[in-house]
Every structure is written in structure tokens, then in C-alpha cells.
Enzyme design. Structure first.
Site, PDB file in Angstrom:
ATOM      1  N   HIS A 214       0.962  -1.198   0.045  1.00 18.31           N
ATOM      2  CA  HIS A 214      -0.004  -0.040  -0.021  1.00 18.31           C
ATOM      3  C   HIS A 214       0.791   1.368  -0.008  1.00 18.31           C
ATOM      4  O   HIS A 214       2.221   1.055   0.309  1.00 18.31           O
ATOM      5  CB  HIS A 214      -0.857  -0.025   1.248  1.00 18.31           C
ATOM      6  CG  HIS A 214      -1.961  -1.093   1.123  1.00 18.31           C
ATOM      7  ND1 HIS A 214      -3.202  -1.112   1.840  1.00 18.31           N
ATOM      8  CD2 HIS A 214      -2.434  -1.982   0.018  1.00 18.31           C
ATOM      9  CE1 HIS A 214      -3.882  -1.995   1.632  1.00 18.31           C
ATOM     10  NE2 HIS A 214      -3.446  -2.607   0.575  1.00 18.31           N
TER      11      HIS A 214
ATOM     12  N   GLU B  94       1.321   3.710   2.047  1.00 16.84           N
ATOM     13  CA  GLU B  94       1.778   4.046   3.332  1.00 16.84           C
ATOM     14  C   GLU B  94       3.279   3.147   3.439  1.00 16.84           C
ATOM     15  O   GLU B  94       4.229   3.815   3.927  1.00 16.84           O
ATOM     16  CB  GLU B  94       0.923   3.813   4.572  1.00 16.84           C
ATOM     17  CG  GLU B  94      -0.245   4.761   4.573  1.00 16.84           C
ATOM     18  CD  GLU B  94      -1.538   4.045   3.941  1.00 16.84           C
ATOM     19  OE1 GLU B  94      -2.507   4.178   4.512  1.00 16.84           O
ATOM     20  OE2 GLU B  94      -1.241   3.185   3.102  1.00 16.84           O
TER      21      GLU B  94
ATOM     22  N   CYS C  65      -5.902   1.763   6.571  1.00 16.51           N
ATOM     23  CA  CYS C  65      -6.403   0.412   6.553  1.00 16.51           C
ATOM     24  C   CYS C  65      -6.250  -0.048   7.935  1.00 16.51           C
ATOM     25  O   CYS C  65      -5.105   0.059   8.580  1.00 16.51           O
ATOM     26  CB  CYS C  65      -6.275  -0.533   5.457  1.00 16.51           C
ATOM     27  SG  CYS C  65      -4.766  -1.136   5.397  1.00 16.51           S
TER      28      CYS C  65
ATOM     29  N   ALA D 146     -18.902  11.706 -28.764  1.00 17.31           N
ATOM     30  CA  ALA D 146     -18.432  13.081 -29.643  1.00 17.31           C
ATOM     31  C   ALA D 146     -19.652  13.391 -30.587  1.00 17.31           C
ATOM     32  O   ALA D 146     -20.514  12.548 -31.057  1.00 17.31           O
ATOM     33  CB  ALA D 146     -17.302  12.746 -30.272  1.00 17.31           C
TER      34      ALA D 146
ATOM     35  N   ARG E 270      -4.602   1.765 -27.624  1.00 13.26           N
ATOM     36  CA  ARG E 270      -3.632   1.670 -28.755  1.00 13.26           C
ATOM     37  C   ARG E 270      -2.766   2.983 -28.768  1.00 13.26           C
ATOM     38  O   ARG E 270      -1.604   2.873 -29.011  1.00 13.26           O
ATOM     39  CB  ARG E 270      -4.294   1.385 -29.965  1.00 13.26           C
ATOM     40  CG  ARG E 270      -4.955   0.246 -30.057  1.00 13.26           C
ATOM     41  CD  ARG E 270      -5.557  -0.224 -31.269  1.00 13.26           C
ATOM     42  NE  ARG E 270      -6.716   0.733 -32.023  1.00 13.26           N
ATOM     43  CZ  ARG E 270      -7.834   1.164 -31.233  1.00 13.26           C
ATOM     44  NH1 ARG E 270      -8.375   0.011 -30.487  1.00 13.26           N
ATOM     45  NH2 ARG E 270      -8.667   1.775 -31.787  1.00 13.26           N
TER      46      ARG E 270
END
Length: 350
Positions: free
Chosen positions: A53, A55, A80, A159, A215
Site C-alpha cells: 500500500h 503508506e 486500513c 463526440a 492503442r
């Protein structure tokens, strides 16, 4: 605009946390920074799922661990407090007896939900919560949507021409008709690399034969989600090439062959709450985020069900004499910019 010291370091946490988007699922992509005497001495973001993680990576980056009891750690999300694929991060912070822990937002996951903060405070560490909270909640939007709404974070994308059409009425071949420019198209491939899955309807596949892969950018291909009520899409379509995991929603019973985990058929009832059924099945498959790329009917189905979180709308320079109307969405316009002549609007569902 003046920003506080805490905000400055939280901004850095958010900046590096973006490096993990698209690779940490189902975990959130967290950013963490270790600061001593107003200097960053370690930083890190969440590794791929099953690995360290944020941290842990930030603490490991600190050369001299003996100074950590005088240091402050900044983290975008509450550390956590439960054992998953890795030990609890809250325990590691307690072990090193950090002086301060500055947290962007609380984790709403029931396994955490304040328990990490309790663990830290119980060990005598000074804890500050809510620094750049709005920005941290926005960054972790995919994770929180799955946790709280039991569905993926849903992005609508299309679009349209200057005069409001998403496609021409007739086409002569199977190639897409581009409305946006190459720079906008490259941005879409970047988005694909960041999201877990991408969904299209039957007509889009039959008319354009899209690959739905990344791509023009570097990153993972999204899981392909295809709607094909009556299995009309030809088996030669690119979406069936099994290069990427693909889930097909249909009403026609189709055998899932055990050896073909890359092609999965899910039976649903297309006449009832279609968008909700899709969300429920994708939640079962642990899909964290979804881009819906068309066409109008498919996108409008999710709009009318209220099952969407943001819409990303390109408006190109082209105009069609006639065509298929673009979807209509109402919400809060959060940004608008130009990309080499295209207009990009981001609308949030408020």
C-alpha cells in the site's frame, strides 16, 4: 491563493496517487508522503493489487527509519486497519510512532470506516482528518461508488457535431466516422487505460467493428462489455477476438466454456430495468468503473435510469446535414476546455 502547509503536502499525495489509477483495483490508488522539518523524506503510492500500500511504500522510501517518531505522514485515504492481502497500514504507522498523521478523507469501507483513525489515536498519535477532503473524495470516486452504491463508477462518453449529431444516418463501410480530432482520440485512449471496463451497444459493434482497446496510450486494456440481445453481432467482430476479457449481455442462452474465461455470456431481461441489471452483474464481476461509449440509445438508457456519474462530451468542428441525435444529459458543468479546436465538456450528475 494561499494554501496551508497541510494542503501543500496533500496536493503532492494526490499528484503521485494518480500514478496508480488503473492498476490497483479493487484497492483504491492512495498517495502518501512522509515529511520531517518541512521536507519530504519519503513518498509512495499504492502498488498493483496484492502488493504494498501507499503508506508502506512511503515509509520504505525513508532512508533513516529512526527519525519517523518525529515525522508526519500525509495520506489521501484513512489507513486500513484490517488484514487483507497485506498487513494493516495503521499498525505500521503505530509501530514507527509517527508524531502526526494527516488524512484526506475517511474510508467508507465497512472494514475500515474510522477504525484506522481510532487505532492511530489510541496509540497517542495526533490525527488530522479532512485536508483537501473534496479533492480526495473526487480522486477516490471509483472506490467509493463501488463501496456505497454497489455499482461501478459510470462515465458517459461521446463526440457530437457542432449541430448536435452523434453519427450520420447512413454509412458506406464499417470504419468509424470521426467527429473529434486525433488529440481528443488519444485522450480517450488514456481514459480507457484508467477505467476498468468499456461498454457499447449492438449497433456500434456492427457498424464500426471497434476493438475498444488502448492503442494510442500506454496502459491496460479495459474489460469489454457488449450488449447483444439476440446475438446479432458476427463472430468475426473484433470484440470477440479474445485478446481482452469480454462480457456479453444477451437474452439468448449461450454456454460459457470453462476454457474461455476471456469470453463470458450473461443472461438478462432487456425489457426490464436494463441499466440496473447491467450494474448488478458488473458489481458481481467486481468491475469498479465503466466508460459507456455509445451509441445514443445505449447512453440514453443509463441517463434515463439516473445511473451515471459523469459525462465527457466532445463537440467537434464537423457538421452533418442529417444524422442521429446525440444523447441529452443535464447536470452540473464542472469543466470546459478546447483540444485543438474540439470542445470538451465534463458534466457531473448532481
Amino acid at each position: 491563493m494561499h494554501i496551508s502547509k497541510h494542503e501543500k503536502y496533500m496536493q503532492r499525495c494526490l499528484q503521485i496517487a494518480k500514478n496508480g489509477i488503473g492498476t490497483t483495483r479493487p484497492n483504491p490508488s492512495v498517495g502518501a508522503v512522509v515529511v520531517l522539518n518541512d521536507e519530504i523524506i519519503g513518498e509512495g503510492y499504492t502498488s498493483a493489487y496484492g502488493e504494498s500500500h501507499a503508506e508502506v511504500n512511503a515509509i520504505n522510501a525513508v532512508k533513516d527509519k529512526t527519525v519517523l517518531n518525529e515525522a508526519t505522514i500525509y495520506v489521501t485515504l484513512e489507513p486500513c486497519a484490517h488484514v487483507g492481502k497485506t498487513p494493516p497500514c495503521a499498525d505500521l504507522i503505530v509501530k514507527h510512532q509517527f508524531k502526526n498523521v494527516i488524512i484526506g478523507c475517511v474510508d467508507t469501507n465497512s472494514l475500515v470506516a474510522g477504525k484506522g483513525i481510532e487505532r492511530l489515536k489510541g496509540a497517542g498519535i495526533n490525527v488530522v482528518v479532512g485536508v483537501l477532503e473534496t479533492e480526495c473524495l473526487e480522486h477516490h470516486k471509483r472506490f467509493f461508488t463501488v463501496q456505497n452504491k454497489k455499482r461501478p463508477y459510470i462515465i458517459l462518453k461521446w463526440a457530437e457535431t457542432k449541430n448536435g449529431f452523434i453519427a450520420p444516418l447512413k454509412k458506406d463501410d464499417k470504419n468509424p466516422v470521426w467527429i473529434s480530432n486525433q488529440y481528443s482520440q488519444q485522450l480517450v485512449h488514456k481514459w480507457r487505460s484508467e477505467e476498468h471496463a468499456i461498454l457499447v451497444g449492438t449497433n456500434t459493434v456492427i457498424q464500426d467493428n471497434p476493438k475498444l482497446t488502448v492503442r494510442s496510450w500506454s496502459g491496460n486494456n479495459p474489460v469489454r462489455i457488449v450488449l447483444d440481445r439476440n446475438l446479432r453481432i458476427p463472430k468475426t467482430a473484433s470484440v470477440f477476438d479474445e485478446s481482452v476479457k469480454t462480457i456479453v449481455f444477451t437474452e439468448t442462452r449461450m454456454e460459457n466454456k470453462d476454457s474461455r474465461e476471456s469470453l463470458i455470456f450473461e443472461i438478462i431481461d432487456f425489457s426490464k430495468q436494463l441499466a440496473q441489471q447491467i450494474c448488478d452483474v458488473l458489481y458481481k464481476h467486481q468491475i469498479q468503473s465503466l466508460i459507456i461509449e455509445g451509441g445514443t440509445q445505449t447512453i440514453q438508457t443509463f441517463i434515463e435510469a439516473g445511473l451515471w456519474d459523469e459525462a465527457r462530451i466532445f463537440i467537434g468542428k464537423k457538421e452533418f446535414v442529417d444524422g442521429i441525435n446525440a444523447p441529452f444529459v443535464s447536470g452540473k458543468l464542472v469543466s470546459e476546455c478546447t483540444i485543438k479546436g474540439d470542445i470538451l465538456k465534463i458534466v457531473k450528475n448532481d
